[in-house]
Design an enzyme around this catalytic site. Structure first.
Site, short mmCIF file in Angstrom:
data_model
loop_
_atom_site.label_atom_id
_atom_site.label_comp_id
_atom_site.label_asym_id
_atom_site.label_seq_id
_atom_site.Cartn_x
_atom_site.Cartn_y
_atom_site.Cartn_z
N LYS A 54 -0.79 4.16 1.85
CA LYS A 54 0.11 3.92 2.97
C LYS A 54 1.18 5.00 3.12
O LYS A 54 2.31 4.74 3.49
CB LYS A 54 0.77 2.53 2.84
CG LYS A 54 -0.19 1.39 2.62
CD LYS A 54 -1.26 1.31 3.69
CE LYS A 54 -0.69 0.89 5.04
NZ LYS A 54 -1.76 0.74 6.08
N HIS A 117 -6.89 7.92 -3.74
CA HIS A 117 -5.53 7.59 -4.18
C HIS A 117 -5.37 7.81 -5.69
O HIS A 117 -4.32 7.49 -6.25
CB HIS A 117 -5.22 6.13 -3.86
CG HIS A 117 -5.18 5.82 -2.39
ND1 HIS A 117 -4.50 6.60 -1.48
CD2 HIS A 117 -5.73 4.80 -1.67
CE1 HIS A 117 -4.63 6.08 -0.27
NE2 HIS A 117 -5.37 5.00 -0.36
N SER A 147 4.76 -1.21 3.94
CA SER A 147 3.45 -1.08 4.58
C SER A 147 2.34 -1.65 3.70
O SER A 147 1.40 -2.29 4.19
CB SER A 147 3.17 0.39 4.91
OG SER A 147 2.02 0.53 5.70
N ARG A 271 0.33 0.23 11.86
CA ARG A 271 1.15 -0.90 12.27
C ARG A 271 2.38 -0.47 13.07
O ARG A 271 2.54 -0.83 14.23
CB ARG A 271 1.57 -1.69 11.02
CG ARG A 271 2.17 -3.07 11.30
CD ARG A 271 2.47 -3.77 9.99
NE ARG A 271 3.43 -3.03 9.17
CZ ARG A 271 4.76 -3.21 9.23
NH1 ARG A 271 5.27 -4.12 10.03
NH2 ARG A 271 5.56 -2.51 8.46
#
Length: 317
Positions: A54, A117, A147, A271
Site C-alpha cells: 500500500k 513486497h 490503507s 481508495r
C-alpha cells in the site's frame, strides 16, 4: 496467512555492510517459499518493483509496465495488471503449491516486470549479483497503515477490529527497534544512489508525476514523446486509475474471496490516493502514538521521515 519468522539462506553482504545476524525476518508464505525465491533465476533485463504494501505499488507498477511496453495503452486497458506483471508471492498465497509458485513469473516474456513486497535479504541471491533494474517506492507509514486496514477488510481480514485498534496494534505491539518495516525501507534507502536502483516515494509521485515518469524513462533507457507523456499523465491520474478495473486487482480479489469465502467489505483497491489522508481518519491521540513509533525507529537510523520520502525537510507530514 500470518507472518512467521524465517531465515535467509544467504545475505547481500556485497551490497550492505551490516550485522545480518541481527536482521529479523518475517514472511507470510513461510520458509519453503523463501528458499525457493532465494534460488530463483534472475534475468539481466528483469525490472523488479519492491515496496511495502500500500505504498503506491500499483501506481508505479502500471507506470513501469507502460514504459517497458512502448506505452501500449490498449493492452493496458484490456488486460489485468497482475496478469501482465505478476505479484511474486501471490500464486503461493493462493494455492500453496511450491512447485507452481513461480510459474506466473517464469512464463513472462522478457523484459519481465516483477512485483514483490519481500525485503532485500529475502530477494533472489542472483539479484544481488546480477543487479538488474530495481524500483523501490516508499510512503508515509501513517497513510500506508490506514490503507492496509481497508485492504485487509476487503479480503475479510480484521473484520472484528476497528481502524484505531488496528493502527495501535500495528505500531505498539512490538516495541523492538528497528521494526521490520523500517529495516525494509532503510536497506533500499542506503542503496538509493546505486545506478541499478531507482528509489522514490508515493509523495514524490503525487507532487510531480511528470518528473518521476521522465526519471523512470531515463533509468530504463526509454524515450518518451510529449504526446505519450500527456497520455501517461491522464492514464495514471487518480480519477482514471480509480475507475479502471484492470488496475484495481479485481482478478486477485475474486480468486482470494472465492477460496476463503470470508465475509468482507467492498473497498476499491485504489481508495483515496491522497498524501496525508490519515489526518481525516485518525484521532490526534492515535496519530501521536504512531508518530512516537515512527520516531523511535528513525532515531535508530539517524534519519528523518522526510529524508526517507525524499521530501523537503520543511514539508508538513
Amino acid at each position: 496467512m500470518e507472518e512467521v519468522p524465517v531465515h535467509a539462506k544467504s545475505y547481500p553482504t556485497n551490497l550492505l555492510n551490516k550485522d545480518w545476524t541481527k536482521r529479523k525476518l518475517f514472511e507470510n508464505s513461510g520458509q519453503a517459499f523463501v528458499d525457493k525465491v532465494h534460488d530463483m533465476e534472475v534475468k539481466d533485463d528483469d525490472v523488479w518493483l519492491v515496496t511495502l504494501p500500500k505504498c503506491g505499488t500499483t501506481w508505479m507498477q502500471e507506470l513501469l509496465w507502460l514504459v517497458l511496453n512502448d506505452f501500449d495503452f490498449e493492452t493496458a486497458r484490456n488486460e489485468h495488471l497482475e496478469v501482465r506483471t505478476p505479484f511474486l508471492e501471490f500464486d503461493y498465497i493462493l494455492h500453496h503449491d511450491l512447485n507452481h509458485a513461480l510459474a506466473p513469473v517464469e512464463a513472462l516474456k522478457s523484459p519481465r516486470l516483477i512485483k514483490t513486497h519481500m525485503p532485500l535479504p529475502l530477494l533472489p541471491q542472483q539479484l544481488w549479483n546480477k543487479k538488474p533494474k530495481v524500483v523501490y517506492v516508499y510512503r508515509n507509514p501513517k497513510d500506508y497503515i490506514v490503507s492496509c486496514f481497508y485492504h485487509l477488510r476487503s479480503l475479510g481480514v480484521n473484520m472484528d477490529s476497528t481502524l484505531e485498534k488496528f493502527t495501535l496494534e500495528y505500531t505498539e505491539e512490538d516495541k523492538t527497534v528497528p521494526t521490520d518495516d523500517f529495516e525494509h525501507v532503510t536497506e533500499f534507502y542506503e542503496l538509493r544512489n546505486e545506478p541499478w536502483i531507482y528509489y522514490t516515494s508515493f509523495e514524490c509521485m503525487k507532487e510531480d508525476l511528470r518528473t518521476v515518469i521522465e526519471e523512470i524513462c531515463k533509468f530504463l533507457g526509454k524515450n518518451i514523446s510529449e504526446e505519450q507523456m500527456e497520455q501517461m499523465l491522464q492514464h495514471l491520474s487518480f480519477e482514471e486509475m480509480k475507475k479502471n478495473p484492470k488496475v484495481n486487482h479485481c482478478w486477485e480479489f475474486e480468486q482470494l474471496r472465492a477460496k476463503y469465502k470470508n465475509k468482507h467489505e467492498d473497498h476499491n483497491f485504489i481508495r483515496r490516493g491522497q498524501a496525508g489522508g490519515y489526518k481525516d481518519e485518525l484521532s490526534a491521540d492515535v496519530i501521536g502514538k504512531m508518530d512516537a513509533w515512527i520516531q523511535r525507529n528513525l532515531e535508530h537510523y539517524k534519519l528523518s521521515l522526510n529524508e526517507l520520502l525524499l521530501l523537503n525537510v520543511n514539508a508538513a507530514l
